[in-house]
Design a protein around this motif. Structure first.
Motif, short mmCIF file in Angstrom:
data_model
loop_
_atom_site.label_atom_id
_atom_site.label_comp_id
_atom_site.label_asym_id
_atom_site.label_seq_id
_atom_site.Cartn_x
_atom_site.Cartn_y
_atom_site.Cartn_z
N SER A 150 1.09 -1.19 0.03
CA SER A 150 -0.21 -0.33 0.01
C SER A 150 1.00 1.10 0.03
O SER A 150 0.51 2.38 -0.33
CB SER A 150 -0.81 0.23 1.04
N THR A 151 2.02 1.23 0.69
CA THR A 151 2.73 2.70 0.27
C THR A 151 3.52 2.38 -0.97
O THR A 151 4.52 3.91 -1.10
CB THR A 151 4.63 2.40 1.37
N PHE A 152 3.72 1.51 -1.08
CA PHE A 152 4.12 1.32 -3.08
C PHE A 152 3.70 3.14 -3.96
O PHE A 152 5.48 3.25 -4.75
CB PHE A 152 3.73 0.38 -4.29
N PRO A 153 2.88 3.52 -3.47
CA PRO A 153 2.16 4.43 -4.47
C PRO A 153 3.41 6.11 -3.89
O PRO A 153 4.24 6.79 -5.35
CB PRO A 153 1.13 5.47 -4.59
N ASP A 154 4.42 5.78 -3.07
CA ASP A 154 4.91 6.81 -2.20
C ASP A 154 6.61 6.10 -2.40
O ASP A 154 7.72 7.24 -1.93
CB ASP A 154 4.63 7.23 -0.89
N PRO A 156 8.42 4.23 -4.73
CA PRO A 156 7.74 3.20 -6.69
C PRO A 156 8.50 1.99 -6.50
O PRO A 156 8.72 1.26 -7.75
CB PRO A 156 7.95 4.82 -7.72
N PHE A 159 7.22 -1.73 -6.25
CA PHE A 159 6.72 -1.59 -7.63
C PHE A 159 7.54 -2.80 -8.61
O PHE A 159 6.80 -3.91 -8.74
CB PHE A 159 5.99 -0.58 -8.16
N THR A 178 1.97 -4.70 -11.92
CA THR A 178 2.60 -3.95 -10.17
C THR A 178 3.87 -3.27 -11.39
O THR A 178 3.72 -2.15 -11.24
CB THR A 178 4.01 -5.31 -10.09
N ALA A 181 1.91 -0.09 -12.94
CA ALA A 181 2.06 0.48 -11.84
C ALA A 181 3.24 0.80 -12.00
O ALA A 181 3.37 2.60 -11.62
CB ALA A 181 1.57 -0.09 -10.50
N TYR A 182 4.17 1.05 -11.94
CA TYR A 182 5.81 0.86 -11.28
C TYR A 182 6.18 2.87 -12.91
O TYR A 182 6.29 2.96 -12.38
CB TYR A 182 6.88 0.42 -11.74
#
Length: 184
Positions: A150-154, A156, A159, A178, A181-182
């Motif tokens: 859940s933290t991957f948007p911040d 990257p 991802f 994934t 998303a990256y």
């Protein structure tokens, strides 16, 4: 975003109070972001002469890392840890540098210290997963990455590692999702 004005103000403040590390720290950070590592290193050394704190050693380690001096960076992070054994930043930075040197066993020891103090540390968990993936423990790495996904948007690069792990586990659809998303 007024770098020249900030640099000028910090230089003036440094002239007024040469023993105040605040302006020197600002000048070092600006030099580092402006890809002037020699100037940043000079300011870091001045700061260390005035106040040899853990944060000052971490700054020097960051600069040395940027210059490609991994051994010097590890030594600076080690100095930070000696001054403040509870400074998680020193352990994280040293672990990242050790991973870059392919010294995973040493890095893993630092990661364990971080996770013992801060079990939810995203960088700590990421490094643990990275080391596991490099050991080909993809199931273990996947478990950790799923926990912090859940933290991957911040964060990257999480991802990217998750895509690599999912691919190694032959979960290609998840790997593709994934990596998209990256790339996004």
């Amino acid at each position: 975003k007024q770098i020249d004005a900030a640099r000028s103000s910090l230089a003036a403040a440094e002239q007024l109070e040469p023993q105040n590390v605040g302006p020197k720290l600002g000048l070092a950070r600006i030099a580092l972001t402006q890809n002037q590592p020699e100037d940043a290193l000079k300011k870091a050394d001045e700061i260390l002469q005035i106040a040899p704190t853990a944060d000052a050693h971490i700054l020097k380690g960051e600069i040395l890392n940027r210059k490609g001096d991994r051994d010097g960076a590890v030594a600076a992070f080690t100095d930070a840890i000696k001054i403040d054994p509870n400074n998680i930043g020193g352990y994280l930075d040293r672990a990242q540098t050790l991973v870059a040197q392919n010294k995973d066993a040493e890095a893993e020891a630092d990661v364990k210290v971080v996770l013992a103090s801060a079990a939810r540390s995203v960088p700590g968990n990421y490094l643990e997963a990275l080391i596991m993936a490099r050991r080909k423990d993809f199931n273990g790495a996947d478990t950790i990455l799923t926990k912090i996904a859940s933290t991957f948007p911040d964060f990257p690069r999480g991802f990217y590692l998750q895509a690599v792990v999912k691919s190694a586990l032959k979960q290609y659809e998840q790997a593709e999702t994934t990596i998209r998303a990256y790339l996004g």
